[in-house]
Design a protein around this motif. Structure first.
Motif, PDB file in Angstrom:
ATOM      1  N   MET A 198     -38.525  73.321 -25.701  1.00 59.92           N
ATOM      2  CA  MET A 198     -39.211  73.547 -24.098  1.00 59.92           C
ATOM      3  C   MET A 198     -38.853  71.841 -22.558  1.00 59.92           C
ATOM      4  SD  MET A 198     -41.009  76.315 -21.190  1.00 59.92           S
ATOM      5  CE  MET A 198     -40.312  77.600 -22.008  1.00 59.92           C
ATOM      6  N   ASN A 199     -38.617  71.654 -21.762  1.00 61.38           N
ATOM      7  CA  ASN A 199     -38.489  70.636 -21.326  1.00 61.38           C
ATOM      8  C   ASN A 199     -39.013  70.778 -19.927  1.00 61.38           C
ATOM      9  OD1 ASN A 199     -36.955  71.916 -18.664  1.00 61.38           O
ATOM     10  ND2 ASN A 199     -35.003  71.054 -20.215  1.00 61.38           N
ATOM     11  N   ASN A 200     -39.465  69.360 -19.041  1.00 62.34           N
ATOM     12  CA  ASN A 200     -40.457  69.976 -18.421  1.00 62.34           C
ATOM     13  C   ASN A 200     -40.030  70.411 -16.863  1.00 62.34           C
ATOM     14  OD1 ASN A 200     -41.926  68.529 -20.018  1.00 62.34           O
ATOM     15  ND2 ASN A 200     -41.446  66.923 -19.481  1.00 62.34           N
ATOM     16  N   ARG A 201     -38.737  70.643 -16.483  1.00 61.36           N
ATOM     17  CA  ARG A 201     -37.725  71.569 -15.781  1.00 61.36           C
ATOM     18  C   ARG A 201     -38.116  73.321 -16.116  1.00 61.36           C
ATOM     19  NH1 ARG A 201     -33.213  73.067 -15.104  1.00 61.36           N
ATOM     20  NH2 ARG A 201     -32.193  72.283 -16.880  1.00 61.36           N
ATOM     21  N   VAL A 202     -39.192  73.661 -14.786  1.00 63.97           N
ATOM     22  CA  VAL A 202     -39.227  75.056 -14.792  1.00 63.97           C
ATOM     23  C   VAL A 202     -38.091  75.732 -14.099  1.00 63.97           C
ATOM     24  CG1 VAL A 202     -40.072  76.770 -13.190  1.00 63.97           C
ATOM     25  CG2 VAL A 202     -41.040  74.815 -13.821  1.00 63.97           C
ATOM     26  N   GLU A 203     -37.119  76.026 -15.557  1.00 67.71           N
ATOM     27  CA  GLU A 203     -35.463  76.856 -15.245  1.00 67.71           C
ATOM     28  C   GLU A 203     -35.764  77.884 -14.103  1.00 67.71           C
ATOM     29  OE1 GLU A 203     -32.815  75.727 -18.660  1.00 67.71           O
ATOM     30  OE2 GLU A 203     -34.805  76.313 -18.860  1.00 67.71           O
ATOM     31  N   VAL A 204     -36.553  77.963 -13.196  1.00 69.42           N
ATOM     32  CA  VAL A 204     -36.647  79.535 -12.404  1.00 69.42           C
ATOM     33  C   VAL A 204     -35.470  80.761 -12.528  1.00 69.42           C
ATOM     34  CG1 VAL A 204     -37.521  80.426 -10.445  1.00 69.42           C
ATOM     35  CG2 VAL A 204     -38.807  77.725 -11.704  1.00 69.42           C
ATOM     36  N   LEU A 205     -34.569  80.277 -11.788  1.00 71.08           N
ATOM     37  CA  LEU A 205     -33.506  80.612 -11.781  1.00 71.08           C
ATOM     38  C   LEU A 205     -32.981  81.525 -13.652  1.00 71.08           C
ATOM     39  CD1 LEU A 205     -31.140  79.237  -9.520  1.00 71.08           C
ATOM     40  CD2 LEU A 205     -32.436  81.186  -8.604  1.00 71.08           C
ATOM     41  N   ARG A 206     -33.070  80.777 -14.109  1.00 68.48           N
ATOM     42  CA  ARG A 206     -32.344  81.348 -16.075  1.00 68.48           C
ATOM     43  C   ARG A 206     -33.803  82.160 -15.879  1.00 68.48           C
ATOM     44  NH1 ARG A 206     -31.047  77.987 -20.364  1.00 68.48           N
ATOM     45  NH2 ARG A 206     -28.613  78.104 -19.906  1.00 68.48           N
ATOM     46  N   GLY A 207     -35.387  82.154 -15.539  1.00 66.41           N
ATOM     47  CA  GLY A 207     -36.556  83.087 -16.051  1.00 66.41           C
ATOM     48  C   GLY A 207     -35.586  83.881 -15.104  1.00 66.41           C
ATOM     49  N   LEU A 208     -35.885  84.036 -14.165  1.00 68.87           N
ATOM     50  CA  LEU A 208     -35.739  85.225 -13.508  1.00 68.87           C
ATOM     51  C   LEU A 208     -34.817  86.232 -13.396  1.00 68.87           C
ATOM     52  CD1 LEU A 208     -36.404  83.851  -9.402  1.00 68.87           C
ATOM     53  CD2 LEU A 208     -37.984  85.410 -11.512  1.00 68.87           C
ATOM     54  N   PHE A 209     -33.503  85.120 -13.567  1.00 73.22           N
ATOM     55  CA  PHE A 209     -31.839  86.401 -13.575  1.00 73.22           C
ATOM     56  C   PHE A 209     -31.599  86.649 -15.644  1.00 73.22           C
ATOM     57  CE2 PHE A 209     -32.649  85.013 -10.156  1.00 73.22           C
ATOM     58  CZ  PHE A 209     -31.678  86.011  -8.704  1.00 73.22           C
ATOM     59  N   ASN A 210     -32.575  85.564 -16.172  1.00 77.62           N
ATOM     60  CA  ASN A 210     -32.020  85.395 -18.087  1.00 77.62           C
ATOM     61  C   ASN A 210     -33.368  85.683 -18.824  1.00 77.62           C
ATOM     62  OD1 ASN A 210     -30.054  86.131 -20.302  1.00 77.62           O
ATOM     63  ND2 ASN A 210     -29.480  83.691 -19.807  1.00 77.62           N
ATOM     64  N   TYR A 211     -34.216  87.034 -18.263  1.00 73.97           N
ATOM     65  CA  TYR A 211     -35.495  86.663 -19.542  1.00 73.97           C
ATOM     66  C   TYR A 211     -35.339  87.169 -20.585  1.00 73.97           C
ATOM     67  CZ  TYR A 211     -34.941  91.837 -18.301  1.00 73.97           C
ATOM     68  OH  TYR A 211     -34.051  92.662 -17.885  1.00 73.97           O
ATOM     69  N   LYS A 212     -34.139  87.615 -20.997  1.00 73.19           N
ATOM     70  CA  LYS A 212     -33.940  88.089 -22.435  1.00 73.19           C
ATOM     71  C   LYS A 212     -34.144  86.461 -22.731  1.00 73.19           C
ATOM     72  CE  LYS A 212     -32.467  92.252 -22.316  1.00 73.19           C
ATOM     73  NZ  LYS A 212     -31.107  93.176 -22.648  1.00 73.19           N
ATOM     74  N   TYR A 213     -33.007  86.395 -22.755  1.00 74.03           N
ATOM     75  CA  TYR A 213     -32.664  84.268 -23.372  1.00 74.03           C
ATOM     76  C   TYR A 213     -33.688  83.888 -23.372  1.00 74.03           C
ATOM     77  CZ  TYR A 213     -31.888  79.908 -23.015  1.00 74.03           C
ATOM     78  OH  TYR A 213     -31.625  78.133 -23.937  1.00 74.03           O
ATOM     79  N   TYR A 214     -34.682  84.016 -21.532  1.00 75.72           N
ATOM     80  CA  TYR A 214     -36.107  82.078 -22.361  1.00 75.72           C
ATOM     81  C   TYR A 214     -37.217  83.407 -22.522  1.00 75.72           C
ATOM     82  CZ  TYR A 214     -37.913  78.748 -19.848  1.00 75.72           C
ATOM     83  OH  TYR A 214     -38.825  77.747 -19.167  1.00 75.72           O
TER      84      TYR A 214
END
Length: 220
Positions: free
Chosen positions: A1-17
């Motif tokens: 995992m990189n250092n960037r917090v992928e907030v939008l991906r984490g919120l709306f694509n939680y299955k992938y994340y």
């Protein structure tokens, strides 16, 4: 995992994340992102205070104190709210993570990462109330996204009103995110996970309502 917090991906694509988080042996950049989110929380609270949100008690003193003293109190209020925002951010990141850490075998870093997607929901709720407060004069108790307005019609108990005012659609969203991540990461019984999440958040809401009630009582 990189250092960037992928907030939008984490919120709306939680299955992938979730799968990405579960399969990652080492989560990097956690402490850097933790610090950034805590600072962001302080900034959001500071912005809210800058616009005078929650400083209604100062308006009552406007005619009884000098202009210089009034401006000093406004500055102190803003500083206090900024510090409160920093504390709030730290609590909302570490308290749930430590709680779930004691009840599971997951790494603390991964549980902190889950909270990276939860804290922004609370901060977004704080931000969205600023224009509503400035344009419509709404307070937290009268938020259209929570049950505080309804509570004012069904009871005169201030504590109950403040408690129901903490129950908003954003809190439901936060619970949903926490539940989905923890269910998939821990592999525990979904009912147990849901009970853990709701139980912890219920305690936080009760404490928040108590603090608001005490502050309201002091103002009066």
């Amino acid at each position: 995992m990189n250092n960037r917090v992928e907030v939008l991906r984490g919120l709306f694509n939680y299955k992938y994340y979730t799968y990405k988080l579960r399969d990652t042996e080492h989560v990097s950049g956690v402490w850097k992102n933790t610090l950034l989110l805590i600072l962001l929380s302080g900034l959001v609270f500071g912005i809210s205070a800058y616009f005078g949100i929650g400083s209604e008690y100062l308006s009552k003193k406007l005619t009884s104190i000098s202009r210089e003293e009034y401006e000093l109190q406004k500055l102190l209020f803003m500083a206090g709210q900024t510090i409160l925002g920093l504390v709030f951010g730290a609590i909302m990141l570490f308290l749930p993570a430590l709680f779930f850490w004691t009840l599971s075998d997951l790494e603390l870093n991964k549980l902190l990462t889950v909270q990276f997607f939860v804290l922004p929901i609370y901060l977004f709720e704080k931000l969205i109330m600023i224009p509503l407060a400035l344009s419509l004069g709404l307070t937290q108790v009268s938020s259209p996204f929570a049950l505080g307005t309804i509570a004012q019609y069904i009871t005169g108990n201030d504590f109950i009103i403040y408690f129901l005012a903490t129950l908003s659609i954003f809190k439901v969203w936060a619970i949903f995110i926490e539940y989905k991540y923890l269910k998939m990461l821990t592999g525990k019984n979904p009912k147990i996970v849901l009970l853990m999440v709701i139980g912890l958040n219920l305690i936080i809401w009760l404490f928040s309502a108590l603090v608001s009630f005490i502050q309201f009582d002091k103002i009066l």
